[in-house]
Write a protein that holds these residues in place. Structure first.
Motif, PDB file in Angstrom:
ATOM      1  N   UNK A 150      -3.280  -6.183  -1.801  1.00 59.03           N
ATOM      2  CA  UNK A 150      -3.190  -5.925  -3.246  1.00 59.03           C
ATOM      3  C   UNK A 150      -2.465  -7.023  -4.005  1.00 59.03           C
ATOM      4  N   UNK A 151      -1.455  -7.646  -3.396  1.00 59.04           N
ATOM      5  CA  UNK A 151      -0.764  -8.743  -4.084  1.00 59.04           C
ATOM      6  C   UNK A 151      -1.683  -9.943  -4.242  1.00 59.04           C
ATOM      7  N   UNK A 152      -2.485 -10.220  -3.206  1.00 60.34           N
ATOM      8  CA  UNK A 152      -3.428 -11.323  -3.303  1.00 60.34           C
ATOM      9  C   UNK A 152      -4.453 -11.076  -4.403  1.00 60.34           C
ATOM     10  N   UNK A 153      -4.920  -9.837  -4.524  1.00 65.51           N
ATOM     11  CA  UNK A 153      -5.884  -9.526  -5.570  1.00 65.51           C
ATOM     12  C   UNK A 153      -5.259  -9.654  -6.950  1.00 65.51           C
ATOM     13  N   UNK A 188       0.839  -1.194   0.000  1.00 63.77           N
ATOM     14  CA  UNK A 188       0.000   0.000   0.000  1.00 63.77           C
ATOM     15  C   UNK A 188       0.878   1.249   0.000  1.00 63.77           C
ATOM     16  N   UNK A 189       0.529   2.173  -0.835  1.00 63.79           N
ATOM     17  CA  UNK A 189       1.241   3.446  -0.916  1.00 63.79           C
ATOM     18  C   UNK A 189       0.294   4.553  -0.485  1.00 63.79           C
ATOM     19  N   UNK A 190       0.763   5.413   0.411  1.00 64.73           N
ATOM     20  CA  UNK A 190      -0.037   6.560   0.855  1.00 64.73           C
ATOM     21  C   UNK A 190       0.683   7.837   0.474  1.00 64.73           C
ATOM     22  N   UNK A 191       0.020   8.709  -0.262  1.00 65.81           N
ATOM     23  CA  UNK A 191       0.544  10.029  -0.600  1.00 65.81           C
ATOM     24  C   UNK A 191      -0.183  11.035   0.275  1.00 65.81           C
ATOM     25  N   UNK A 192       0.569  11.717   1.150  1.00 60.66           N
ATOM     26  CA  UNK A 192      -0.015  12.630   2.129  1.00 60.66           C
ATOM     27  C   UNK A 192       0.384  14.056   1.795  1.00 60.66           C
ATOM     28  N   UNK A 193      -0.596  14.898   1.514  1.00 57.33           N
ATOM     29  CA  UNK A 193      -0.343  16.296   1.168  1.00 57.33           C
ATOM     30  C   UNK A 193      -0.501  17.157   2.416  1.00 57.33           C
ATOM     31  N   UNK A 203      -3.236   2.489  -3.880  1.00 62.80           N
ATOM     32  CA  UNK A 203      -2.869   3.890  -3.706  1.00 62.80           C
ATOM     33  C   UNK A 203      -3.909   4.562  -2.820  1.00 62.80           C
ATOM     34  N   UNK A 204      -3.433   5.203  -1.753  1.00 62.10           N
ATOM     35  CA  UNK A 204      -4.296   5.946  -0.843  1.00 62.10           C
ATOM     36  C   UNK A 204      -3.799   7.389  -0.789  1.00 62.10           C
ATOM     37  N   UNK A 205      -4.705   8.338  -0.839  1.00 63.55           N
ATOM     38  CA  UNK A 205      -4.348   9.754  -0.798  1.00 63.55           C
ATOM     39  C   UNK A 205      -4.934  10.397   0.453  1.00 63.55           C
ATOM     40  N   UNK A 233       2.777  -1.600   7.314  1.00 61.34           N
ATOM     41  CA  UNK A 233       3.212  -1.905   5.938  1.00 61.34           C
ATOM     42  C   UNK A 233       2.526  -0.999   4.923  1.00 61.34           C
ATOM     43  N   UNK A 234       2.364   0.252   5.317  1.00 59.59           N
ATOM     44  CA  UNK A 234       1.875   1.295   4.406  1.00 59.59           C
ATOM     45  C   UNK A 234       3.047   2.228   4.157  1.00 59.59           C
ATOM     46  N   UNK A 235       3.457   2.402   2.898  1.00 53.18           N
ATOM     47  CA  UNK A 235       4.619   3.230   2.580  1.00 53.18           C
ATOM     48  C   UNK A 235       4.157   4.652   2.290  1.00 53.18           C
ATOM     49  N   UNK A 236       4.569   5.634   3.102  1.00 50.20           N
ATOM     50  CA  UNK A 236       4.091   7.009   2.898  1.00 50.20           C
ATOM     51  C   UNK A 236       5.056   7.876   2.077  1.00 50.20           C
ATOM     52  N   UNK A 237       4.474   8.717   1.257  1.00 47.99           N
ATOM     53  CA  UNK A 237       5.209   9.780   0.567  1.00 47.99           C
ATOM     54  C   UNK A 237       4.522  11.094   0.931  1.00 47.99           C
ATOM     55  N   UNK A 238       5.281  12.056   1.439  1.00 51.45           N
ATOM     56  CA  UNK A 238       4.706  13.308   1.901  1.00 51.45           C
ATOM     57  C   UNK A 238       4.966  14.425   0.891  1.00 51.45           C
ATOM     58  N   UNK A 239       3.928  15.172   0.583  1.00 53.37           N
ATOM     59  CA  UNK A 239       4.041  16.377  -0.235  1.00 53.37           C
ATOM     60  C   UNK A 239       3.997  17.568   0.719  1.00 53.37           C
ATOM     61  N   UNK A 240       5.058  18.344   0.774  1.00 52.78           N
ATOM     62  CA  UNK A 240       5.116  19.468   1.703  1.00 52.78           C
ATOM     63  C   UNK A 240       5.344  20.759   0.927  1.00 52.78           C
ATOM     64  N   UNK A 241       4.858  21.850   1.508  1.00 49.36           N
ATOM     65  CA  UNK A 241       5.024  23.159   0.905  1.00 49.36           C
ATOM     66  C   UNK A 241       6.431  23.675   1.208  1.00 49.36           C
TER      67      UNK A 241
END
Length: 308
Positions: free
Chosen positions: A292-295, A1-6, A120-122, A31-39
């Motif tokens: 998601x891999x199982x699906x 799982x990927x999380x994009x956090x703004x 993908x989670x936002x 096991x959620x991999x976060x990517x942060x969008x920062x100002x």
């Protein structure tokens, strides 16, 4: 799982990164991999200072409502509305062209997703939803979920963005966390009473859109009324166009009372709900295929069966 956090851009970058690190650890533990969008530039302190200076110049009292005549005068004479307009422009500039950071990130995610399947989670906080609005049009579908924490967007922007993707099954589910009325009124924006969204709704939002009602009582004003930011949660719960999405559980609104607007993402209960939402099985799939891999393996086996 990927999380994009703004992030909302309220605090200096160093402080923001330090605070987001705790959120990062909570996600990685599940096991959620976060990517942060920062100002790159914090605008909150500048906005607070500008409001404080002009409120004192017009002899306004600290703790006044944004609808108070002296507070309205201070906001009108200051550059607070200009600052807010620049913020909107920065958010819009992040995605529509090839150099926009949101579009570059979306391209990298699409490339990786072709190699390894993942959900993908936002997530957005406050003004961060300005970044995710454009990002939603760039990121590869489907998107499992979007969670907006006290968003600054309006019902018109939601209908054009999130609702369209939900109806087209390009977005699995959307959750909006909004402050209850009492919690919003107990918050502050510099010397003014009420959260940032209250100040924006009363005075700083776009004056080009005429609306029928506001979430809070707006004082009579000769200028066109601003679009009611605070009305988003109410509109999501009452707009008949969204009834099917509410009924099947794909659109949810939660009211929160504890944390302030600035601290909402760092509240332990909110963090727990964020993680639980990302771990929940997709609405269109059974609980046995929540991974998601199982699906992906199930899809591959189904395709092989059809071929045989």
């Amino acid at each position: 799982r990927l999380a994009v956090i703004a992030d909302a851009g309220y605090r200096p970058m160093a402080d923001t990164i330090e605070r987001l690190n705790a959120l990062r650890e909570a996600f990685l533990a599940q096991e959620i991999y976060p990517i942060f969008l920062v100002w790159e530039t914090s605008w909150w302190a500048e906005l607070e200072h500008e409001i404080g200076v002009w409120l004192s110049r017009v002899d306004g009292r600290p703790g006044a409502s944004p609808a108070d005549p002296q507070a309205r005068l201070a906001l009108d004479r200051s550059v607070a509305r200009v600052l807010w307009g620049e913020l909107l422009e920065r958010g819009d500039a992040a995605s529509p062209h090839d150099a926009g950071g949101a579009k570059v990130l979306a391209g990298a995610i699409a490339h990786k997703r072709r190699q390894v399947p993942f959900d993908i989670h936002l997530v957005s906080h406050g003004a961060g939803d300005l970044l995710l609005e454009g990002f939603l049009d760039c990121v590869p579908a489907p998107v499992a979920s979007v969670t907006a924490l006290a968003p600054v967007g309006t019902i018109a922007r939601f209908i054009d963005g999130g609702a369209r993707l939900l109806q087209g099954r390009l977005l699995g589910r959307m959750r909006v966390f909004a402050h209850a009325a009492a919690a919003d009124q107990a918050d502050t924006t510099g010397p003014l009473a009420g959260s940032l969204l209250s100040t924006v709704a009363h005075r700083l939002a776009s004056v080009e859109i005429e609306v029928a009602a506001a979430a809070t009582e707006l004082a009579p004003d000769p200028a066109p009324r601003p679009e009611p930011i605070l009305g988003l949660a109410r509109d999501l719960l009452t707009d008949e166009r969204l009834a099917p999405l509410r009924q099947d559980g794909r659109l949810e609104v939660r009211l929160v009372s504890g944390p302030t607007h600035l601290d909402l993402p760092f509240d332990p209960d909110v963090q727990r709900l964020l993680v639980e939402g990302m771990l929940a099985p997709p609405l269109d799939q059974g609980p046995g295929l929540r991974d998601p891999l199982a699906r992906a393996l199930a899809d591959m086996n189904g395709a092989r069966g059809q071929g045989a």
